[in-house]
Scaffold this active site. Sequence first.
Site, mmCIF file in Angstrom:
data_model
loop_
_atom_site.group_PDB
_atom_site.id
_atom_site.type_symbol
_atom_site.label_atom_id
_atom_site.label_comp_id
_atom_site.label_asym_id
_atom_site.label_seq_id
_atom_site.Cartn_x
_atom_site.Cartn_y
_atom_site.Cartn_z
ATOM 1 N N ASP A 33 64.801 33.964 196.735
ATOM 2 C CA ASP A 33 65.934 34.531 197.469
ATOM 3 C C ASP A 33 67.156 33.614 197.473
ATOM 4 O O ASP A 33 67.019 32.389 197.429
ATOM 5 C CB ASP A 33 65.547 34.759 198.943
ATOM 6 C CG ASP A 33 64.591 35.926 199.119
ATOM 7 O OD1 ASP A 33 64.081 36.448 198.110
ATOM 8 O OD2 ASP A 33 64.351 36.306 200.278
ATOM 9 N N ASP A 34 68.298 34.214 197.582
ATOM 10 C CA ASP A 34 69.585 33.569 197.924
ATOM 11 C C ASP A 34 70.378 33.000 196.751
ATOM 12 O O ASP A 34 71.460 32.480 196.946
ATOM 13 C CB ASP A 34 69.444 32.479 199.003
ATOM 14 C CG ASP A 34 68.911 33.021 200.326
ATOM 15 O OD1 ASP A 34 68.701 34.250 200.423
ATOM 16 O OD2 ASP A 34 68.704 32.223 201.258
ATOM 17 N N HIS A 84 70.140 41.490 197.776
ATOM 18 C CA HIS A 84 69.910 40.737 199.023
ATOM 19 C C HIS A 84 71.199 40.722 199.861
ATOM 20 O O HIS A 84 71.468 39.770 200.565
ATOM 21 C CB HIS A 84 69.461 39.325 198.647
ATOM 22 C CG HIS A 84 68.763 38.540 199.725
ATOM 23 N ND1 HIS A 84 67.753 39.054 200.495
ATOM 24 C CD2 HIS A 84 68.932 37.256 200.156
ATOM 25 C CE1 HIS A 84 67.331 38.123 201.351
ATOM 26 N NE2 HIS A 84 68.045 37.025 201.165
ATOM 27 N N HIS A 88 74.697 38.008 202.627
ATOM 28 C CA HIS A 88 73.522 37.556 203.390
ATOM 29 C C HIS A 88 73.623 37.918 204.870
ATOM 30 O O HIS A 88 73.489 37.073 205.758
ATOM 31 C CB HIS A 88 73.327 36.045 203.226
ATOM 32 C CG HIS A 88 71.901 35.627 203.361
ATOM 33 N ND1 HIS A 88 71.413 35.019 204.503
ATOM 34 C CD2 HIS A 88 70.849 35.740 202.527
ATOM 35 C CE1 HIS A 88 70.122 34.770 204.332
ATOM 36 N NE2 HIS A 88 69.755 35.195 203.153
ATOM 37 N N HIS A 176 62.897 30.051 197.872
ATOM 38 C CA HIS A 176 64.354 30.186 197.810
ATOM 39 C C HIS A 176 64.914 29.360 196.659
ATOM 40 O O HIS A 176 64.538 28.192 196.513
ATOM 41 C CB HIS A 176 64.997 29.700 199.121
ATOM 42 C CG HIS A 176 64.727 30.602 200.278
ATOM 43 N ND1 HIS A 176 63.571 30.537 201.000
ATOM 44 C CD2 HIS A 176 65.455 31.604 200.822
ATOM 45 C CE1 HIS A 176 63.593 31.467 201.948
ATOM 46 N NE2 HIS A 176 64.726 32.128 201.870
HETATM 47 ZN ZN ZN Z 1 67.954 35.188 202.152
#
Ligand code: ZN
Length: 209
Positions: A33-34, A84, A88, A176
């Site tokens: 993620d991210d 995503h 955020h 992440h």
């Molecule tokens: Zn995230």
Amino acid sequence: MYLVKTPWLLKKLYPELVWNIDQNNRCIYLTFDDGPIPIVTPFVLNILKEYNAKATFFCIGDNVRKHPDVFEQVKADGHAIGNHTYNHLKGWKTNDKTYLENFLEADKLMNSKLFRPPYGRIKRSQIKLLKQAKPGLQFIMWDVLSGDFDQELSPEKCLENVMSGVRNKSSIVLFHDSLKAFDRMKYALPKAMETWSKAGYKFKSLDSF
Ligand SMILES: [Zn+2]
């Protein structure tokens, strides 16, 4: 406070979200993620390549805009892309209209049928809105949380989290590809993949579940 293993009650309360995938063969769905960002995302891509592994990257729209070359590399390597949101956003603290617009802005860049709400927080009304806007959208949560984002956590404990979380079946594991997580992720990911690989697990992207 967070739990490494997703409690069964949460899964029961949100049956419309995907928490894990029941499959008989040993399979791990690694998710990141991210990202995408320089250095960290390419680090992940190299490790994945070593194991001929496919994974899923839940990207932040604004990072895709800033680092299109890294984003293209993720796709070129054959990994799945998930939305995503663009910035955020935390669903519980965001009004529905803003949330939907932010989702759609990211969708323009990545056009994915996979979505993971940031922080795992999303209102039912937002789930409904997003599904209306994008029929067939899958809400992907996770089964095992590495805790790599937690700067109080040692890299060794992060490894322990993922190793104890995955048990003899298919799991969605959350890491992440962010600067904040890098110290723990770069330690835990290669070691975990080495162990799982020796134990006969396959690594697949969520495009193929
Ligand atoms: Zn995230």
